[in-house]
Design a protein around this motif. Sequence first.
Motif, short mmCIF file in Angstrom:
data_model
loop_
_atom_site.label_atom_id
_atom_site.label_comp_id
_atom_site.label_asym_id
_atom_site.label_seq_id
_atom_site.Cartn_x
_atom_site.Cartn_y
_atom_site.Cartn_z
N LYS A 26 0.86 -1.12 -0.35
CA LYS A 26 -0.12 0.25 -0.24
C LYS A 26 0.97 1.30 -0.18
O LYS A 26 0.75 2.39 -0.19
CB LYS A 26 -1.28 -0.43 0.54
N GLU A 27 2.05 1.31 0.55
CA GLU A 27 3.42 2.40 0.46
C GLU A 27 4.47 2.51 -0.47
O GLU A 27 4.48 3.08 -1.25
CB GLU A 27 4.03 2.51 1.91
N GLY A 28 3.69 0.98 -2.12
CA GLY A 28 4.00 1.09 -2.79
C GLY A 28 5.64 0.77 -3.32
O GLY A 28 6.52 0.52 -3.67
N ILE A 29 5.51 -0.25 -2.05
CA ILE A 29 6.98 -1.26 -1.53
C ILE A 29 6.68 -2.82 -1.27
O ILE A 29 5.84 -2.99 -0.88
CB ILE A 29 7.63 -1.03 -0.10
N THR A 30 7.48 -3.97 -2.91
CA THR A 30 6.96 -4.85 -3.08
C THR A 30 7.59 -5.71 -2.35
O THR A 30 8.91 -6.09 -2.10
CB THR A 30 6.79 -5.25 -4.15
N PRO A 31 8.30 -6.05 -0.84
CA PRO A 31 9.66 -7.08 -1.01
C PRO A 31 10.15 -8.06 -1.63
O PRO A 31 9.09 -8.76 -2.18
CB PRO A 31 8.57 -7.75 0.67
#
Length: 282
Positions: A26-31
């Motif tokens: 949701k914060e634009g970060i995909t681990p």
Amino acid sequence: MRILDGKKLSEKIKNKVKEEVDKLKKEGITPGLAVILVGNDPASQTYVKMKKGACEKVGMYSVVHEFPESISEKELLTTIEMINKNPNLHGLLVQLPLPKHIDTTKVLEAVAPEKDVDGFHPYNMGKLFEGLESFAPCTPLGVMELFKEYNINLKGKDICIVGASNIVGKPMLSLLLNAWATVDICHIETKDLATHTKRADIVIVGVGKPNLITADMVKEGAIVVDIGINKVDGKIVGDVDFENVSKKAAYITPVPGGTGPMTIAMLLKNTIKATKLQKENK
């Protein structure tokens, strides 16, 4: 006797990891996790496949770099450098063992400490030894999570570790010391192993030798953690004579279904930790 159910706990942890992944997305970060696999060792291929599958299940991005056994050390180090610089890959692990012509220590030291989700870099090992916040190797970390889940208080307990590898035994020693346990560590040169295991409240074994720990080697009511994985007559077994030791133990891990699933769950947890740290340091 109670089973320390790593399979059940690992699913619980994976569900929490999935929640964390969803928040980060949701914060634009995909681990993202990168795995390096060299050669065609069947066991290594299976582990890597399981790790990739676990990543996909929780919504992480996962990439596997596969190389032939003939790859040069220089090429391997170049790939590690490339992954270290990639901001979309937050974790990096090199599947061991590596071919003999490659210096394993040099390769592990090349991994950026902040992406070292396997916890094998000397920097992270040193911090673990000092009792500082760091990435710890996944298998010992998984054992600590099992103790926590089953409310096993380690403070003051006499614990015997059988196996002194850099991957399991030595980091396990540090984690237990940091939890204020009294720890005895044994290895291939230890004389009369049974004298050490018999007096322990908790026995942790991971050497890769079937039925190494027998019922006469543990005291009544001991806690037994089996990290060993062996194939005997087509069946996966541990280092403990489960059938007989389980009759004396208060708690015991099965093989399979004990520490194995926890190792992968901790890898996912470490990858989330790495992602968050890199996000904070941006």
